[in-house]
Design an enzyme around this catalytic site. Structure first.
Site, mmCIF file in Angstrom:
data_model
loop_
_atom_site.group_PDB
_atom_site.id
_atom_site.type_symbol
_atom_site.label_atom_id
_atom_site.label_comp_id
_atom_site.label_asym_id
_atom_site.label_seq_id
_atom_site.Cartn_x
_atom_site.Cartn_y
_atom_site.Cartn_z
ATOM 1 N N ASP A 109 87.969 48.478 31.675
ATOM 2 C CA ASP A 109 87.297 49.290 32.694
ATOM 3 C C ASP A 109 86.089 49.946 32.031
ATOM 4 O O ASP A 109 86.235 50.794 31.148
ATOM 5 C CB ASP A 109 88.271 50.335 33.263
ATOM 6 C CG ASP A 109 87.681 51.079 34.462
ATOM 7 O OD1 ASP A 109 86.452 51.274 34.490
ATOM 8 O OD2 ASP A 109 88.453 51.474 35.357
ATOM 9 N N ARG B 271 83.628 36.820 54.904
ATOM 10 C CA ARG B 271 84.711 37.159 53.957
ATOM 11 C C ARG B 271 84.633 36.249 52.728
ATOM 12 O O ARG B 271 84.947 36.666 51.619
ATOM 13 C CB ARG B 271 86.082 37.067 54.652
ATOM 14 C CG ARG B 271 87.255 37.223 53.716
ATOM 15 C CD ARG B 271 88.534 37.714 54.381
ATOM 16 N NE ARG B 271 88.891 37.050 55.615
ATOM 17 C CZ ARG B 271 89.375 35.816 55.736
ATOM 18 N NH1 ARG B 271 89.537 35.052 54.660
ATOM 19 N NH2 ARG B 271 89.687 35.324 56.920
HETATM 20 N N1 PLP Z 1 88.300 53.293 37.360
HETATM 21 C C1 PLP Z 1 87.886 54.514 36.992
HETATM 22 C C2 PLP Z 1 87.589 54.794 35.549
HETATM 23 C C3 PLP Z 1 87.739 55.530 37.954
HETATM 24 O O1 PLP Z 1 87.354 56.754 37.559
HETATM 25 C C4 PLP Z 1 88.022 55.239 39.313
HETATM 26 C C5 PLP Z 1 87.892 56.270 40.360
HETATM 27 O O2 PLP Z 1 87.687 57.436 40.099
HETATM 28 C C6 PLP Z 1 88.454 53.959 39.652
HETATM 29 C C7 PLP Z 1 88.571 53.007 38.658
HETATM 30 C C8 PLP Z 1 88.776 53.615 41.074
HETATM 31 O O3 PLP Z 1 87.596 53.400 41.811
HETATM 32 P P1 PLP Z 1 87.462 53.667 43.391
HETATM 33 O O4 PLP Z 1 87.565 55.133 43.590
HETATM 34 O O5 PLP Z 1 86.132 53.066 43.745
HETATM 35 O O6 PLP Z 1 88.570 52.938 44.073
#
Ligand code: PLP
Length: 372
Positions: free
Chosen positions: A171, A47
């Site tokens: 993101d 972990r």
């Molecule tokens: N960020 C974006 C732009 C996404 O499209 C997604 C999922 O579709 C996520 C985060 C979340 O990721 P996860 O599905 O791996 O939890």
């Protein structure tokens, strides 16, 4: 080194015990103590650290040009750990068109955690500026956004966030480090749903945050949340991600070229109302895309002329392209987003398409046949 080389060599070493070129998967949850009680070989309990995760985190950090990467069991676990790293009373600014799962996390899970959250149209940087408060600790952006393909000016938002003492997280799941470097543009951290393009084969769930400054106070908080909270990826998942990442630059270049070709063809089709692809001249953020990104990626959306039923009906006539959620895999997939999103303003006739690695002529034949 260039991304094609980093995607293969960053964090990589030949297995010192066997000479194996392909790294072994270290499933052991626990590691032998030295006679003096120490752990000179670096690992205690999986972990905390694991050799496969170490390699994954090193590669992610180098691909994004960051100082520290922390891997999690999903993109959502990454966001959850980030929010858990804040203190009660913090104010967060987030886009009102970001991936709806993150919106739900903020609106539903963290609604009564003593955090204040303001949702803004992030492509309008003035909205971010006027949402800033003295206690704004975190600004989240997602650019391009899913599924509306809006862009946010990373450099401008970084200036606004930093002027108010806030941490900017971007993101970068859709652009990937192949086409966009938010840390170079001023962001403090990048988040990935590694489930998508980094994994690249629709067979592993994962997430990561990559920070520019390993000594930022949020870095040590995040490390504690990762290790003590325990939302870490399994060694096998790390290994799968590393395997997928070997080909990331090549996959991205192919889907980028093919998606643009398909977007142009759709744009000229009489049964299409609008195509939301950043490479098209009429996209409102086309100019920003050209300065902020070096490619547009393989994901875009389009509006079918007519109703939600017309859009759904079109997907039912496809033969090659699969109706499925998620994106970034080798198969071309399509999804009617309004029917899966809760409480967003995504148009009822919008379909999001993730271009895979099939020949673009075959993808187009399938789309053209289904559109009629
Ligand atoms: N960020 C974006 C732009 C996404 O499209 C997604 C999922 O579709 C996520 C985060 C979340 O990721 P996860 O599905 O791996 O939890």
């Amino acid at each position: 080194m260039k991304p094609e080389t980093l995607a293969i060599h960053a964090g990589y070493q030949i297995d010192p015990t066997t000479g194996a070129l392909t790294p072994p998967i270290h499933l052991s949850t626990t590691f032998e103590r030295d006679p003096d009680g120490g752990f000179a070989r670096g690992h205690v309990y999986t972990r905390d650290t694991n050799p496969n995760r170490d390699e994954l985190e090193a590669r992610l950090a180098q691909l994004e040009g960051g100082a520290l990467a922390l891997a999690f069991s999903s993109g959502m676990a990454t966001f959850m750990s980030l929010i858990q790293s804040l203190h009660t009373g913090a104010h967060i600014i987030a886009p009102n068109d970001m991936y709806f799962g993150v919106q739900r996390l903020l609106r539903e899970v963290f609604a009564d955690w003593g955090l204040a959250i303001t949702f803004v149209t992030a492509s309008d940087t003035r909205q971010i500026e006027s949402a800033m408060r003295p206690n704004t600790k975190l600004v989240i952006i997602e650019t391009p956004s899913n599924p509306m393909m809006n862009l946010t000016d990373i450099r401008a938002v970084a200036d606004i966030a930093h002027a108010g003492g806030a941490f900017l997280v971007c993101d970068n799941t859709i652009a990937t480090p192949i086409f966009q470097h938010p840390l170079e543009l001023g962001a403090d951290a990048v988040i990935h749903a590694t489930t998508k393009y980094l994994g690249g084969h629709s067979d592993v769930l994962g997430g990561a945050i990559i920070l520019k400054d390993a000594h930022h106070p949020l870095a040590s908080r995040l490390q504690v949340v990762q290790k003590v909270g325990g939302a870490v990826p399994a060694p096998f998942d790390c290994w799968m991600l590393l395997r997928g990442m070997y080909t990331l630059p090549h996959r991205m270049n192919i889907v980028n070229a093919n998606a643009l070709q398909i977007a142009h063809a759709l744009n000229n089709h009489p049964n299409i109302e609008r195509v939301l692809h950043l490479g098209l001249d009429d996209h409102p953020h086309h100019a920003l895309a050209r300065t902020q990104m070096s490619g547009y990626g393989g994901l875009f959306s389009f509006l079918v002329r007519g109703s939600a039923d017309d859009a759904m009906g079109m997907t039912n006539r496809l033969r090659l392209i699969k109706r499925a959620t998620s994106f970034g895999g080798v198969h071309t997939t399509i999804e009617h987003r309004a029917s899966v999103e809760v409480g967003t303003s995504t148009p009822h006739n919008l379909l999001r398409i993730s271009i895979g690695l099939e020949h673009p002529d075959d993808i187009w034949d399938d789309l053209a046949g289904a559109l009629g």
